[in-house]
Design an enzyme around this catalytic site. Structure first.
Site, PDB file in Angstrom:
ATOM      1  N   GLY A 228      -7.269  -6.608  -5.466  1.00 37.53           N
ATOM      2  CA  GLY A 228      -6.386  -6.444  -4.326  1.00 37.53           C
ATOM      3  C   GLY A 228      -5.026  -7.033  -4.638  1.00 37.53           C
ATOM      4  O   GLY A 228      -4.788  -7.524  -5.744  1.00 37.53           O
TER       5      GLY A 228
ATOM      6  N   PHE B 169      -3.833  -9.679  -3.709  1.00 40.70           N
ATOM      7  CA  PHE B 169      -3.805 -11.129  -3.822  1.00 40.70           C
ATOM      8  C   PHE B 169      -4.851 -11.683  -4.772  1.00 40.70           C
ATOM      9  O   PHE B 169      -5.028 -12.876  -4.868  1.00 40.70           O
ATOM     10  CB  PHE B 169      -3.967 -11.749  -2.439  1.00 40.70           C
ATOM     11  CG  PHE B 169      -2.819 -11.413  -1.549  1.00 40.70           C
ATOM     12  CD1 PHE B 169      -1.681 -12.187  -1.559  1.00 40.70           C
ATOM     13  CD2 PHE B 169      -2.858 -10.290  -0.747  1.00 40.70           C
ATOM     14  CE1 PHE B 169      -0.602 -11.865  -0.758  1.00 40.70           C
ATOM     15  CE2 PHE B 169      -1.784  -9.971   0.064  1.00 40.70           C
ATOM     16  CZ  PHE B 169      -0.642 -10.749   0.061  1.00 40.70           C
TER      17      PHE B 169
ATOM     18  N   LYS C 156     -13.371 -11.982  -1.738  1.00 40.80           N
ATOM     19  CA  LYS C 156     -11.991 -11.863  -2.176  1.00 40.80           C
ATOM     20  C   LYS C 156     -11.520 -13.235  -2.602  1.00 40.80           C
ATOM     21  O   LYS C 156     -11.555 -14.191  -1.826  1.00 40.80           O
ATOM     22  CB  LYS C 156     -11.160 -11.342  -1.013  1.00 40.80           C
ATOM     23  CG  LYS C 156      -9.726 -11.171  -1.316  1.00 40.80           C
ATOM     24  CD  LYS C 156      -9.226  -9.889  -0.689  1.00 40.80           C
ATOM     25  CE  LYS C 156      -7.768  -9.667  -1.037  1.00 40.80           C
ATOM     26  NZ  LYS C 156      -7.583  -9.452  -2.454  1.00 40.80           N
TER      27      LYS C 156
ATOM     28  N   ASP D 201      -0.143  -0.578   8.281  1.00 41.96           N
ATOM     29  CA  ASP D 201      -0.498   0.043   6.999  1.00 41.96           C
ATOM     30  C   ASP D 201      -1.792   0.840   7.152  1.00 41.96           C
ATOM     31  O   ASP D 201      -2.678   0.789   6.313  1.00 41.96           O
ATOM     32  CB  ASP D 201      -0.663  -1.035   5.924  1.00 41.96           C
ATOM     33  CG  ASP D 201      -0.606  -0.426   4.521  1.00 41.96           C
ATOM     34  OD1 ASP D 201      -0.149   0.733   4.391  1.00 41.96           O
ATOM     35  OD2 ASP D 201      -1.045  -1.100   3.571  1.00 41.96           O
TER      36      ASP D 201
END
Ligand code: NAG
Ligand code: NAG
Ligand code: NAG
Ligand code: NAG
Ligand code: NAG
Ligand code: NAG
Length: 676
Positions: free
Chosen positions: A520, A522, A539, A636
C-alpha cells in the site's frame, strides 16, 4: 405444596418452554427456547421475503440466523397462521391455516412405538422427539427423530455430516436458493463415500470442489481446516457410520460451518464487538480449489505465477501451453506406459499433494506402501498409488485406475505423498530420481492487491495506537487490560483491541514474503491467520512514513469508531517493538474491480448481485455522509477501493484521503487535488 407452587411458577412462564407435548401445539406467534436460551424455535421470515418458515435460530444473536428450516419448500403465506403439532405417535406435523399438513417429520424412527412422546429443543440446537420420561437424558439413542439428521445449510459443532450405513441416511448441507429464499438451492456439500471418502461440493451434478480425503489428521486438500482454538475436525469411519464432525474447543465461541447460496463453504464466528458474523475460514478461497481446473494429469499450485502445469513426464494436450487461461484440456503422457508391452514402469513421487479424485479408486486399509506398489505394478491400468492414512509412518493402500484429475500441490503443510506411474524410460529421461524432493520455490504473489486497496485507511489509527502505547505498557497479552489507567478510557471508547506483536508475527509467518499480498501507500500488507483460524490482513506501517501524526490524531479516533456493514472492518492494531500495524478482516473475494474488469469473473456477478452491491456502497456512503457522528467524505471512491466479503457484500475501504466535515458544514474549498 412447595413443589406445586414451583410447578405453577413454571407453567406461567409459558413462553420460555423448551418442549411440546401432544396437547400443546406451537402456534405461529409462539416459540420454544432451549434450556439455557441459546437456541429458539419458531416461525420466521427471511429478509426481503414475505413468507413464513418454521426454523431454529440463535436466541441471543440480533441478526436472525436460521440454522435449520423445516418447511423449506412449503412456506406459509405471511398473513396466515400455522401450528406445529406432535401427535401421540411422536410424529411432528406443521399445519397451515386451513389445517393441511404442509411439512412433517416422516422418516427417522418416529413411528417406532413411542409411548409418551414429546419434542424438545436442546441447547445444542437439536430438535428431538423423545419419550417424555427420558426427556432429561441426552442420549441420542433415545431420539425417535432429530433435526440434526436433516441439516439445512448450516453445520454446528457436534452435528454429523455423512452416512448412517445401516439406514442409508445421508446428512448433507443444501444451500438456500438465495438469502431470502430457504428452498433448496443448486449447491450440495456432502460426504462422498465412494473410493477414498471425502467432502464434495456440487452444483447439480457437476463437482465444484473436493476437500481431498481424510488423511488421519485433516482433509488433505484443505490444510486450513485443522484443530485450532475454536474447533477440532473429526472423521469417523466404522462399520455402522461414516461421518465428519467438528468438536468445539471453546464453548464460549459461537461458530458454524455455512454453505452460502453462492456455493461458498465457510466457517463463520460471531463477533460480539462488531455484532456480526466474521468469516474465519473460507474453504474454497483460492483458484486451485476449483475442481479439475488443470485438467487430467495437470497440477495446480497457487504459489506459482502460472497456476497449472503438467506432471513430470506429461505434456499439454493442446500445443500452446504458455499463457493459457483454460487448462481443462489437461495433459497426456509423453511416453506410453510399457506395462502392456511387457516392459518396465516406475513411479514418480510427489510430496505435499492433494491426491486426485478417488471416486473410482481401490482401497485396502491394512496393506503397506511396499505391498501397494507391488499391487499397482501388477495391474497395467493402475495409474498411481498412495497411503490411505498418513498417521505415524503411514498405512493402507489406495490405487487409482483412471486418469488423475484435480491434483494440487502445497508449498508446505498440506497434502500427502502420491506415487504416479511413468514408463521406466521416462523416469530416466526426465532424471526423476529424486522427483519427490520438493524444490524450494520462491512464492510469487498472485493475489490481487486486497491490500493496496485496504489501503491507507487510518494511518491515524496507528498514530492513536502509538499514543495509546506510550500510555499503556501492556505486554505479552493479546488484548490490553482495559482497566489500567486513564488511557484505558480512550481505549474503551475506541473498543479497538490491541494485538500482541508475537501474535501478529506468528500469524503472518514472521512477515514472510509468501504471506505478503500487496504494497500500500504506507507499507506492505500481509495475509495472516490467527490461532483461532481467522484470516486477517495486516498493514505494516513502514518506518519512513511516520509524518503528520498530530494531523491524524483526531481523525483516527473517529474513524476507528465507524461501524457499518458496508465499511471494511478494522479488527485492531499492534504497537510494540517500534512497530505500528493495523489488522483488518481479510476479504477473500478481493476488490470489485477484480470482478467487473475481468472477463471471466464478471460472469459471476448477476444483475441482482450487482444491484445489491450498488445498494451496499450507497448505504455505506449514506452512513459516512449522514448517519455517522461526523460527515466524512471519502474522496477516493473507486471500484478498487470496494472490497467484497464472502457473501459478496461490498465494503468501502481506504480512508487515507478521507476528510471530515463538521456536522453543520455543507460546503468547503480545497486547493489540493487528491484521489485518482
Ligand atoms: C396467538 O395467536 C392465537 C391464534 O391466532 C391467538 O388466539 C393468541 O391470542 C395469540 N397470542 C399472542 C400472545 O399474541
Ligand atoms: C394449506 O395447504 C393446502 C395444501 O397445500 C392448500 O391447498 C391451502 O390453500 C393452504 N391454505 C392456506 C391458507 O395457505
Ligand atoms: C451452477 O449450475 C448452473 C446450471 O447448470 C449454472 O447456470 C451456474 O452457472 C452454475 N454455478 C456455478 C457457480 O458453477
Ligand atoms: C487442539 O487445539 C487446542 C487448542 O489449540 C489444544 O488445546 C488441543 O490440545 C488440541 N488437540 C489436539 C488433539 O491436537
Ligand atoms: C488387504 O490387504 C491385506 C494384507 O495384504 C489382506 O490380508 C486383506 O485380505 C486385504 N483386504 C482386502 C479387502 O482386500
Ligand atoms: C486391474 O484393475 C482393474 C480395476 O480394479 C480391474 O478391472 C482389472 O481386472 C485389473 N486387471 C488385472 C490384470 O488384474
Amino acid at each position: 405444596m412447595e413443589a406445586l407452587l414451583l410447578l405453577l411458577a413454571f407453567a406461567s412462564l409459558a413462553n420460555a418452554r423448551d418442549t411440546l407435548t401432544p396437547t400443546q401445539p406451537l402456534l405461529h406467534n409462539q416459540t420454544l427456547l432451549s434450556r439455557t436460551q441459546i437456541f429458539e424455535l419458531g416461525f420466521f421470515t427471511p429478509k426481503y421475503s414475505n413468507k413464513w418458515y418454521l426454523g431454529i435460530w440463535f436466541h441471543k444473536i440480533p441478526t436472525q440466523t436460521p440454522i435449520w428450516v423445516a418447511n423449506r419448500e412449503t412456506p406459509l403465506p405471511k398473513s396466515s397462521s400455522g401450528a406445529l403439532i406432535i401427535n401421540n405417535n411422536g410424529h411432528l406435523s406443521l399445519f397451515n391455516q386451513t389445517r393441511h399438513v404442509i411439512w412433517s417429520s416422516n422418516g427417522g424412527s418416529a413411528s417406532g412405538g413411542a409411548k409418551n412422546p414429546i419434542v424438545r429443543l436442546l441447547d445444542n440446537g437439536n430438535l428431538v422427539v423423545v419419550e417424555s420420561e427420558a426427556a432429561k437424558s441426552d442420549d441420542p439413542n433415545g431420539y425417535f427423530w432429530q433435526s440434526y439428521d436433516y441439516p439445512s445449510d448450516t453445520l454446528l459443532d457436534g452435528m454429523k455430516m455423512g452416512w448412517d450405513l445401516g439406514t442409508g441416511l445421508n446428512r448433507k448441507l443444501t444451500s438456500w436458493k438465495s438469502l431470502s429464499d430457504p428452498s433448496m438451492g443448486d449447491f450440495v456439500y456432502e460426504l462422498d463415500r465412494r473410493g477414498l471418502p471425502e467432502m464434495v461440493l456440487r452444483n447439480g451434478s457437476a463437482k465444484l470442489f473436493r476437500t481431498g480425503p481424510w488423511n488421519g489428521f485433516q482433509f488433505s486438500g484443505t490444510p486450513e481446516v485443522k484443530n485450532n482454538s475454536i474447533f477440532k475436525p473429526v472423521f469417523v469411519s466404522n462399520d455402522e457410520e461414516l461421518y465428519f464432525l467438528s468438536v468445539s474447543n471453546d464453548e464460549s465461541v459461537i461458530s458454524r460451518l455455512y454453505l452460502s447460496p453462492l456455493g461458498e463453504i465457510c466457517r463463520l464466528t460471531w463477533n460480539e464487538r462488531v455484532s456480526d458474523w466474521i468469516v474465519t475460514i473460507n474453504v474454497q478461497k483460492d483458484m486451485c480449489n476449483r475442481y479439475g481446473l488443470c485438467g487430467v494429469y495437470g497440477i495446480c499450485n497457487v504459489d506459482e505465477p502460472v497456476l497449472c502445469k503438467c506432471l513430470n513426464g506429461f505434456v499439454p494436450n493442446s500445443p500452446d501451453d504458455w499463457s493459457r487461461v483454460d487448462w481443462s484440456g489437461g495433459c497426456r503422457r509423453r511416453k506410453d506406459l510399457e506395462c502392456d508391452k511387457g516392459g518396465d514402469d516406475g513411479f514418480q513421487k510427489l510430496s505435499f499433494v492433494k491426491v486426485p479424485d478417488s471416486t473410482f479408486s481401490w482401497v485396502n486399509k491394512s496393506m503397506s506402501l511396499g505391498e501397494c506398489q507391488v499391487k499397482c505394478l501388477k495391474n497395467c491400468s493402475c495409474t498411481a498409488y498412495a497411503n490411505f492414512d498418513i498417521k505415524g509412518s503411514g498405512s493402507g493402500c489406495v490405487l487409482w485406475f483412471d486418469d488423475l484429475i484435480d491434483l494440487r500441490e502445497f508449498s508446505a503443510g498440506g497434502g500427502q505423498d502420491l506415487y504416479v506411474r511413468l514408463a521406466a524410460s521416462e523416469l530416466v529421461i526426465a532424471g526423476i530420481q529424486d522427483a519427490g524432493s520438493k524444490k524450494k520455490k520462491r512464492p510469487v504473489v498472485v493475489i490481487a492487491s486486497v491490500t493496496v486497496i485496504i489501503g491507507t485507511l487510518l494511518i491515524g489509527t496507528i498514530l492513536w495506537c502509538l499514543i495509546e502505547r506510550a500510555k499503556s505498557r501492556q505486554r505479552g497479552e493479546q488484548y490490553i487490560n482495559r482497566e489500567e489507567d486513564s488511557a484505558a478510557e480512550a481505549q474503551r471508547e475506541l473498543e479497538l483491541p490491541l494485538f500482541d506483536f508475537v501474535t501478529v508475527e506468528t500469524a503472518t509467518n514472521k512477515f514472510s514474503h509468501g504471506n505478503k499480498i500487496g504494497e500500500g501507500g504506507f507499507g506492505p500488507v500481509y495475509k495472516g491467520e490467527l490461532p483461532n483460524g481467522q484470516e486477517i490482513a495486516v498493514k505494516r506501517l513502514s518506518k519512513n512514513s511516520r509524518q503528520g501524526l498530530n494531523e491524524f490524531k483526531n481523525e483516527v479516533i473517529f474513524i476507528s469508531k465507524l461501524q457499518h456493514r458496508n465499511l471494511v472492518r478494522l479488527l485492531g492494531c499492534c504497537i510494540q517493538r517500534e512497530e505500528m500495524m493495523l489488522i483488518y478482516e481479510y476479504m477473500p473475494n478481493k476488490s470489485l474491480d477484480s470482478f467487473i474488469f475481468d472477463q471471466t469473473r464478471s460472469n459471476l456477478l448477476s444483475w441482482e448481485k450487482r444491484f445489491d452491491i450498488i445498494n451496499g456502497i450507497a448505504l455505506g456512503l449514506l452512513y459516512l455522509h449522514r448517519d455517522s457522528r461526523l460527515r466524512i467524505i471519502h474522496r477516493d471512491l473507486k471500484a478498487a477501493n470496494v472490497l467484497l466479503d464472502v457473501e459478496m457484500n461490498p465494503k468501502i475501504s481506504d480512508f487515507g484521503l478521507a476528510r471530515i466535515f463538521g456536522g453543520d458544514e455543507t460546503e468547503a474549498n480545497t486547493r489540493r487535488v487528491v484521489g485518482t
